[in-house]
Design an enzyme around this catalytic site. Structure first.
Site, short mmCIF file in Angstrom:
data_model
loop_
_atom_site.label_atom_id
_atom_site.label_comp_id
_atom_site.label_asym_id
_atom_site.label_seq_id
_atom_site.Cartn_x
_atom_site.Cartn_y
_atom_site.Cartn_z
N GLU A 245 -50.01 51.78 132.76
CA GLU A 245 -49.73 52.41 131.82
C GLU A 245 -49.99 54.05 132.14
OE1 GLU A 245 -50.18 50.64 127.77
OE2 GLU A 245 -51.49 52.50 127.36
N HIS B 92 -54.05 27.83 145.07
CA HIS B 92 -52.96 26.78 144.91
C HIS B 92 -51.95 27.08 143.78
CE1 HIS B 92 -56.28 24.09 146.35
NE2 HIS B 92 -57.13 25.13 146.11
N LYS C 205 -42.62 51.39 120.62
CA LYS C 205 -43.24 51.54 118.99
C LYS C 205 -41.86 51.94 117.98
CE LYS C 205 -48.15 52.09 119.80
NZ LYS C 205 -49.32 53.16 119.77
O1 PA5 Z 1 -53.70 53.07 126.21
C1 PA5 Z 1 -53.18 53.35 125.16
O2 PA5 Z 1 -52.73 54.43 124.65
C2 PA5 Z 1 -52.29 52.37 124.32
O3 PA5 Z 1 -52.24 51.15 125.22
C3 PA5 Z 1 -52.93 52.17 123.02
O4 PA5 Z 1 -54.31 51.80 123.18
C4 PA5 Z 1 -52.35 50.97 122.20
O5 PA5 Z 1 -51.04 51.50 122.08
C5 PA5 Z 1 -52.95 50.72 120.96
O6 PA5 Z 1 -52.85 52.09 120.18
P1 PA5 Z 1 -53.97 52.18 118.89
O7 PA5 Z 1 -55.31 52.23 119.42
O8 PA5 Z 1 -53.58 53.68 118.47
O9 PA5 Z 1 -53.51 51.33 118.02
#
Ligand code: PA5
Length: 534
Positions: A324, A353, A463
């Site tokens: 990410e 394995h 989203k």
């Molecule tokens: O690292 C990130 O920014 C994302 O993976 C968020 O953690 C994830 O989308 C969840 O978002 P939030 O904490 O606003 O619910």
């Protein structure tokens, strides 16, 4: 310049030894030339400078115009303002106070002292807490931890069933975590949990706490419903680097884990990885090796192979942290670069394995990051009074070690590259250190390739896309409930969505498969069947 030293000489030359954090990083089995580190020094110096500015409070996430302050979470003195310092230390104190009251039974559920924690969150608001919980769990945990980390109703049913076998909801504290407070999966998990409490004749508010940004949708719900407590998340902490904020600390403290040690381990690793000298800085060595392996373009995948069951979830955690952060279309100058490093893995020797066959003999499109833990287990804990002898003078742990070394050598013999991180023992401190090590490596690598590691436009796009599908579903249902019927093509045309016929078709198939929507499908032709309300 080719690499001319013997394997042992390279091992001695490139082993990065970090006694204060109980770790070493061995890069000798990456096939970089003897002049590589020198050649990379100017670029690395620039990256170090950028990280120094980031830690001093620069706007390091230009798109979102945010500071990036996860390093301050374990060393509040480094935060750029007194207000931030007070917020960080005050939150840790608040967590400890609250958890002390929960463990003492002063804050209890309607069924008595809380014995379970149900964490509701996703992505950065779940993967860190899940990793820490699984890595450090013992028979002596103060509370059992459960997770809703998706909007899959069956997944939530399964977790609720596990909770009902373990003291039930009336002794379960629900921790809803969302930085933005608007993530639908987490909102749905919260609603599903609240519904389960209602069915059980219990007050959800009396069992719920929130970790979220002040004023978020989730925060407003927690305030208006009078939840037990609220803990903050700040815009200068990214989701995937939030495990040393309340996001990770609250669940860990409730479980009974030593959060001071977790923070201390991260803080010490931050100290070690702040040093402007690659050979003494394990995060810099990792970043340089990633750059070498994939030519700075992510051309090779990172296989994370810990020889330790407790590190099973580390690869999932790293998958998010790395992919990410680094998986970006454009660089900081706006050029299309399509960056990233693919991460996968599980654990050894189990994976020997499974996919290790391909690593040894198949396509050479990866480098391995082995993680070895010297101390096999905590003898004396949980009744482990004696070593697990399997043959004269050989323990089960010796075999684990043998398999690690064997695989490492076998890969090297075939020209496959690997890094090895050796950890003295697994505990809260070294887990904190491992987290901080990779956070810094990701930051440095992002600087080397010139991208913003701290935004996630692709996640935001996903989203939004789900919202479009749900809006279309509502149109389809309205159409069917007005008494009309038709094939997916006919319905799509009728609701003015002919260009999205495939979305309409997939939505109709899902609606018809789930009785709560009361949509019937007739005919056996998957794409041509007729749908009606029924
Ligand atoms: O690292 C990130 O920014 C994302 O993976 C968020 O953690 C994830 O989308 C969840 O978002 P939030 O904490 O606003 O619910």
């Amino acid at each position: 310049m080719a690499n001319t030293l013997s394997a042992w000489d390279r091992y001695k030359k490139y082993l990065c030894v970090c006694p204060s954090v109980g770790m070493t990083v061995d890069s000798s089995r990456m096939n970089f030339g003897e002049d590589y580190l020198g050649k990379m020094t100017p670029a690395l110096e620039k990256a170090f400078g950028a990280m120094d500015r980031l830690e001093a409070g620069a706007i390091a996430n230009p798109d979102e115009k945010r500071m990036v302050g996860h390093y301050w979470l374990r060393d509040a003195e480094r935060a750029p303002t007194a207000e931030l310092r007070a917020a960080i230390t005050g939150t840790v104190e608040k967590i400890k106070r609250f958890v002390g009251e929960v463990h003492a039974g002063k804050r209890a559920g309607q069924g008595g002292k809380f014995t379970n924690v149900l964490v509701v969150g996703i992505g950065g608001s779940a993967l860190g807490p899940q990793f820490v919980a699984d890595a450090l769990t013992t028979a002596g945990d103060k509370m059992r931890v459960f997770f809703f980390d998706n909007t899959d109703p069956d997944g939530m049913d399964r977790e609720l069933a596990r909770i009902s076998l373990a003291d039930g909801l009336s002794k379960t504290l629900v921790v809803v975590i969302s930085k933005s407070g608007g993530t639908k999966e987490t909102r749905n998990g919260m609603l599903a949990a609240a519904a389960a409490y209602k069915v059980a004749g219990l007050s959800f508010a009396k069992h719920a706490v929130a970790v979220t940004g002040e004023g978020s949708e989730l925060d407003k719900v927690a305030v208006s419903e009078g939840w037990l407590e609220r803990f903050p998340m700040w815009d200068w902490v990214g989701g995937r680097t939030s495990v040393t904020s309340a996001v990770g600390l609250l669940p860990a403290a409730l479980q009974g884990l030593d959060i001071d040690a977790l923070l201390a381990g991260a803080r010490e690793m931050d100290g070690v990885t702040r040093v402007h000298d690659a050979k003494k800085n394990p995060a810099a060595m990792l970043a340089l090796m990633w750059y070498h392996a994939g030519c700075g373009k992510g051309l090779k995948d990172m296989v994370v192979l810990p020889y330790k069951d407790r590190l099973l979830l580390f690869s999932r955690y790293l998958q998010q942290l790395v992919m990410e952060s680094l998986g970006k279309e454009k660089d900081l100058a706006g050029n299309v670069v399509l960056q990233g490093i693919a991460v996968y893995g599980n654990k050894g020797s189990t994976d020997q394995h499974a996919y290790v066959q391909q690593l040894r003999e198949g396509i050479n499109n990866f480098f391995v990051t082995f993680i070895e833990v010297l101390k096999d287990r905590a003898v004396g804990d949980a009744g482990n009074s004696a070593a697990m002898i399997v043959e004269p003078d050989v323990t089960s742990g010796d075999y684990l070690h043998g398999f690690f070394q064997g695989t490492r050598s076998a890969l090297a013999e075939k020209g496959r590259e690997s890094l090895t991180i050796t950890v003295d023992e697994l505990n809260a401190k070294t887990i904190g250190g491992l987290i901080a090590l990779f956070e810094r490596a990701v930051g440095l690598y992002a600087e080397l390739v010139g991208i913003n590691a701290y935004h996630q436009p692709g996640v935001e796009a996903g989203k939004k896309a789900a919202g479009v599908v749900i809006a279309l579903q509502l149109k389809v249902l309205k159409h069917l409930r007005s008494g009309k019927s038709g094939t997916a093509e006919e319905i799509a045309t009728a609701i003015g969505a002919a260009g999205e016929v495939e979305t309409v078709h997939l939505t109709l198939r899902h609606l018809a498969a789930n009785p709560e929507h009361k949509v019937a499908a007739s005919g056996t032709d998957v794409v041509g069947c007729v749908y009606r309300a029924g």
